[in-house]
Enzyme design. Structure first.
Site, PDB file in Angstrom:
ATOM      1  N   LYS A 210       0.871  -1.143  -0.008  1.00 32.30           N
ATOM      2  CA  LYS A 210      -0.119  -0.096  -0.151  1.00 32.30           C
ATOM      3  C   LYS A 210       0.725   1.254   0.020  1.00 32.30           C
ATOM      4  O   LYS A 210       0.676   2.224  -0.808  1.00 32.30           O
ATOM      5  CB  LYS A 210      -0.989  -0.129   1.238  1.00 32.30           C
ATOM      6  CG  LYS A 210      -1.650   1.277   1.114  1.00 32.30           C
ATOM      7  CD  LYS A 210      -2.652   1.631   0.335  1.00 32.30           C
ATOM      8  CE  LYS A 210      -3.105   2.847   0.301  1.00 32.30           C
ATOM      9  NZ  LYS A 210      -4.296   3.251  -0.913  1.00 32.30           N
ATOM     10  N   PHE A 255      -1.116  10.453 -13.944  1.00 30.06           N
ATOM     11  CA  PHE A 255      -0.360  10.892 -12.665  1.00 30.06           C
ATOM     12  C   PHE A 255       0.854  11.619 -13.029  1.00 30.06           C
ATOM     13  O   PHE A 255       1.904  11.741 -12.357  1.00 30.06           O
ATOM     14  CB  PHE A 255      -0.170  10.037 -11.600  1.00 30.06           C
ATOM     15  CG  PHE A 255      -1.067   9.842 -10.780  1.00 30.06           C
ATOM     16  CD1 PHE A 255      -2.314   8.920 -10.890  1.00 30.06           C
ATOM     17  CD2 PHE A 255      -0.897  10.531  -9.456  1.00 30.06           C
ATOM     18  CE1 PHE A 255      -3.358   8.642 -10.065  1.00 30.06           C
ATOM     19  CE2 PHE A 255      -2.128  10.210  -8.658  1.00 30.06           C
ATOM     20  CZ  PHE A 255      -3.078   9.498  -9.013  1.00 30.06           C
ATOM     21  N   CYS A 266      -4.224  10.875   1.836  1.00 29.35           N
ATOM     22  CA  CYS A 266      -3.260   9.528   1.806  1.00 29.35           C
ATOM     23  C   CYS A 266      -1.810  10.012   1.539  1.00 29.35           C
ATOM     24  O   CYS A 266      -0.958   9.718   2.125  1.00 29.35           O
ATOM     25  CB  CYS A 266      -3.804   8.811   0.793  1.00 29.35           C
ATOM     26  SG  CYS A 266      -5.414   7.997   1.374  1.00 29.35           S
ATOM     27  N   LYS A 329      -8.969  17.702  -4.779  1.00 33.27           N
ATOM     28  CA  LYS A 329      -9.018  16.933  -6.127  1.00 33.27           C
ATOM     29  C   LYS A 329     -10.553  16.990  -6.814  1.00 33.27           C
ATOM     30  O   LYS A 329     -11.419  17.146  -5.630  1.00 33.27           O
ATOM     31  CB  LYS A 329      -8.420  15.466  -6.444  1.00 33.27           C
ATOM     32  CG  LYS A 329      -8.906  14.552  -5.755  1.00 33.27           C
ATOM     33  CD  LYS A 329      -8.500  13.476  -6.134  1.00 33.27           C
ATOM     34  CE  LYS A 329      -9.490  11.886  -5.567  1.00 33.27           C
ATOM     35  NZ  LYS A 329      -8.864  10.548  -6.013  1.00 33.27           N
TER      36      LYS A 329
HETATM   37  N1  LIG Z   1      -9.412   7.974   1.958  1.00 26.65           N
HETATM   38  C1  LIG Z   1      -8.969   7.306   1.169  1.00 26.65           C
HETATM   39  O1  LIG Z   1      -8.954   7.639  -0.106  1.00 26.65           O
HETATM   40  C2  LIG Z   1      -8.326   6.169   1.529  1.00 26.65           C
HETATM   41  C3  LIG Z   1      -7.755   5.197   0.459  1.00 26.65           C
HETATM   42  C4  LIG Z   1      -7.216   3.984   1.004  1.00 26.65           C
HETATM   43  C5  LIG Z   1      -6.801   3.791   2.236  1.00 26.65           C
HETATM   44  N2  LIG Z   1      -7.184   4.702   3.346  1.00 26.65           N
HETATM   45  C6  LIG Z   1      -6.736   4.413   4.497  1.00 26.65           C
HETATM   46  O2  LIG Z   1      -7.863   4.007   5.372  1.00 26.65           O
HETATM   47  C7  LIG Z   1      -7.902   4.501   6.422  1.00 26.65           C
HETATM   48  C8  LIG Z   1      -9.286   5.385   6.806  1.00 26.65           C
HETATM   49  O3  LIG Z   1      -9.141   6.456   5.970  1.00 26.65           O
HETATM   50  P1  LIG Z   1     -10.357   7.297   5.839  1.00 26.65           P
HETATM   51  O4  LIG Z   1     -10.259   8.348   4.801  1.00 26.65           O
HETATM   52  O5  LIG Z   1     -11.827   6.352   5.566  1.00 26.65           O
HETATM   53  O6  LIG Z   1     -10.750   7.984   7.208  1.00 26.65           O
HETATM   54  P2  LIG Z   1     -11.944   8.837   7.806  1.00 26.65           P
HETATM   55  O7  LIG Z   1     -11.107   9.808   8.846  1.00 26.65           O
HETATM   56  O8  LIG Z   1     -12.769   9.365   6.903  1.00 26.65           O
HETATM   57  O9  LIG Z   1     -12.706   7.841   8.728  1.00 26.65           O
HETATM   58  C9  LIG Z   1     -12.353   7.092   9.864  1.00 26.65           C
HETATM   59  C10 LIG Z   1     -13.523   6.753  10.830  1.00 26.65           C
HETATM   60  O10 LIG Z   1     -13.020   5.820  11.631  1.00 26.65           O
HETATM   61  C11 LIG Z   1     -13.870   6.334  12.885  1.00 26.65           C
HETATM   62  N3  LIG Z   1     -13.465   5.793  14.164  1.00 26.65           N
HETATM   63  C12 LIG Z   1     -12.238   5.992  14.764  1.00 26.65           C
HETATM   64  N4  LIG Z   1     -11.887   5.270  15.724  1.00 26.65           N
HETATM   65  C13 LIG Z   1     -12.895   4.328  15.949  1.00 26.65           C
HETATM   66  C14 LIG Z   1     -13.117   3.376  16.755  1.00 26.65           C
HETATM   67  N5  LIG Z   1     -12.427   2.994  17.872  1.00 26.65           N
HETATM   68  N6  LIG Z   1     -14.402   2.640  16.435  1.00 26.65           N
HETATM   69  C15 LIG Z   1     -15.053   2.932  15.257  1.00 26.65           C
HETATM   70  N7  LIG Z   1     -14.799   3.723  14.415  1.00 26.65           N
HETATM   71  C16 LIG Z   1     -13.893   4.807  14.823  1.00 26.65           C
HETATM   72  C17 LIG Z   1     -13.858   7.765  12.933  1.00 26.65           C
HETATM   73  O11 LIG Z   1     -14.967   8.326  13.696  1.00 26.65           O
HETATM   74  C18 LIG Z   1     -14.170   8.033  11.366  1.00 26.65           C
HETATM   75  O12 LIG Z   1     -15.566   8.188  11.132  1.00 26.65           O
HETATM   76  C19 LIG Z   1      -6.751   5.256   6.616  1.00 26.65           C
HETATM   77  O13 LIG Z   1      -5.801   4.472   7.306  1.00 26.65           O
HETATM   78  C20 LIG Z   1      -6.342   5.725   5.392  1.00 26.65           C
HETATM   79  O14 LIG Z   1      -5.023   5.783   5.130  1.00 26.65           O
HETATM   80  C21 LIG Z   1      -7.873   5.665   2.872  1.00 26.65           C
END
Ligand SMILES: NC(=O)c1ccc[n+]([C@@H]2O[C@H](COP(=O)([O-])OP(=O)(O)OC[C@H]3O[C@@H](n4cnc5c(N)ncnc54)[C@H](O)[C@@H]3O)[C@@H](O)[C@H]2O)c1
Length: 448
Positions: A210, A255, A266, A329
């Site tokens: 990743k 890209f 990210c 974006k």
């Molecule tokens: N956003 C993207 O495009 C993307 C793409 C690939 C990977 N990721 C990865 O995925 C992960 C999540 O990213 P995201 O953008 O969805 O984050 P986000 O901040 O949008 O969502 C995270 C959620 O987790 C919740 N949370 C925190 N602690 C918790 C707990 N103990 N129990 C239940 N819920 C809890 C928060 O309230 C929040 O709603 C990260 O590690 C990120 O790097 C993100």
């Protein structure tokens, strides 16, 4: 299959809705009570094309459920996904407190065998930490229940997340346990009908995959920005160079767009975290450091162009700038690490005002900055121009590609554009007596 998803953010909610869409029974849990309450009412907390429909449909059909009860959540799924945030810590490493908290919760509440699947982006070795956290919690309860920890990093793109999840390029599974692999194959079978997209590897390699993907994409962007800055000084047009190199299939067109820097939740944090991981194991990842510093520089590029144009920061006091594009974006309302934020902060610090418009990120902007005298959030693209000294473009939304230049000329005080995404054709604008600054476009500079 019965599946629990911890975290209903961009990744968790999309994962939950898409798994429900193909027939699984999914419970999404979040600590944010208001988010869960809104989701139960069919209100989607983020803008993501196609998401609202599948969340509502699957909720109404009883395949997608929402809760704030961690105990209920652990009880529900045979497979427990962790999709919580991993923001940067003060030193740039990934902050694992949310991932660890979920692992602990699972260990504290589980009463039957579980497969714990980590979808959050986490440093190599986190799978072992999750395993240890669950084992410790179980030991404290005097229990020994079988469980496994699998890595399943997510590659969806915000703005196309539902489509990416439904039609993934690849599904990476990190496990060496044949039983867990079999369960993951069952879970993802509906996404795998056309051809086998599943790539199974050991857990650490999956975790690193990743970071490798995001670091590679960020590197391509920073490389092009480096070249853009060079092109500007050499009197070349980076857009022509881009087309010239993209035609080589070894390079490709994806890209390699120069611009005012990458943002989002990210790339910045993942490049930083990988750099930090390298340091922790005694390796100086020079390329990653350069990718990051080129991007930091690029994010102040637009402001530098503005200052240069006006002959100094002092000249910006009292000026008003129209700003198109706030999200990091197009097709998202996500403003995490968005270049527009830096541009606005610098303009405000210099005493200028901003009249901004974004097709989706207005609410998010208000949530972040609140009401302030030097920020006017405008209802339409064109109303943001009214009486402004110049236009700044920070995000390449489709709606900005073909504006009415005559109308723009009459709304702005001057025919002046700072284009952070190279959306417009400098030659055409020069013919129409616009003053145009793009990124790495020597032509526009000579045309002036
Ligand atoms: N956003 C993207 O495009 C993307 C793409 C690939 C990977 N990721 C990865 O995925 C992960 C999540 O990213 P995201 O953008 O969805 O984050 P986000 O901040 O949008 O969502 C995270 C959620 O987790 C919740 N949370 C925190 N602690 C918790 C707990 N103990 N129990 C239940 N819920 C809890 C928060 O309230 C929040 O709603 C990260 O590690 C990120 O790097 C993100």
């Amino acid at each position: 299959m019965k599946i629990t998803i911890f975290g209903t953010g961009y990744v968790g909610l999309v994962t939950g809705a898409c798994l429900a869409e193909v027939g699984h029974d999914v419970l999404c849990v979040d600590v944010d009570e208001s988010k869960i309450e809104r989701l139960k009412q069919g209100i989607i907390p983020i803008f993501e094309p196609g998401l609202e429909t599948i969340v509502r449909d699957n909720f109404n059909q009883g395949r997608l459920h929402f809760t704030t009860s961690a105990r209920e959540a652990v009880e529900f799924g045979d497979v427990q996904f962790i999709a919580v945030g991993t923001p940067p810590d003060e030193d740039g490493s990934a902050d694992l407190q949310y991932v660890r908290a979920v692992a602990r919760t699972i260990g504290e509440a589980m009463t039957a065998t579980k497969i714990v699947v980590n979808k959050s982006t986490v440093p190599v070795g986190t799978g072992d930490k999750v395993r240890a956290e669950i084992s410790t919690a179980l030991a404290e309860r005097g229990l020994s229940i079988d469980f496994d920890v699998v890595s399943n990093p997510e590659f969806l793109k915000e703005g196309a997340a539902v489509n990416d999840f439904m039609k993934p390029d690849r599904i990476i599974i990190g496990t060496t346990n044949p039983a867990s692999e079999k369960r993951m194959r069952e879970l993802y079978a509906p996404f795998n009908r056309n051809h086998d997209r599943m790539i199974v590897m050991d857990l650490r390699s999956a975790e690193l995959t990743k970071y490798a993907a995001n670091a590679m994409l960020a590197t391509k962007i920073s490389f092009m920005n480096e070249l853009a800055n060079l092109a500007e000084r050499l009197g070349a047009d980076i857009e022509q160079v881009r087309i010239g190199i993209g035609s080589d299939p070894r390079i490709g067109y994806h890209f390699i767009y120069p611009g005012c820097g990458y943002g989002g939740s990210c790339f910045p944090k993942d490049v930083q975290a990988l750099h930090r991981t390298a340091r922790d194991v005694g390796y100086n990842a020079e390329l990653l450091a350069a990718v990051e510093s080129v991007n930091d520089r690029q994010k102040v590029k637009l402001f530098d162009l503005i200052v240069r144009h006006y002959g100094g920061q002092e000249a910006l006091a009292g000026k008003t700038f129209a700003l198109w594009g706030l999200a990091f974006k197009p097709n998202t309302d996500d403003m995490r690490a968005a270049p527009a934020r830096e541009v606005m902060a610098a303009l405000w610090a210099a005493g200028a005002k901003v009249q901004a418009f974004d097709p989706e990120a207005m609410e998010e902007t208000l949530r972040i900055f609140g009401q302030r005298d030097d920020l006017l959030l405008c209802g339409t693209r064109d109303s943001a121009l009214k009486g402004a000294d110049a236009l700044i473009v920070c995000t390449e939304w489709k709606a900005f590609r073909a504006p009415d230049f005559a109308l723009m000329a009459s709304a702005l005080k001057e025919k002046l554009i700072f284009d952070g995404r190279n959306v417009y054709d400098p030659k055409r604008l020069a013919e129409d007596n616009w003053l145009y600054y793009g990124i790495g476009r020597g032509l526009s500079i000579s045309a002036r």
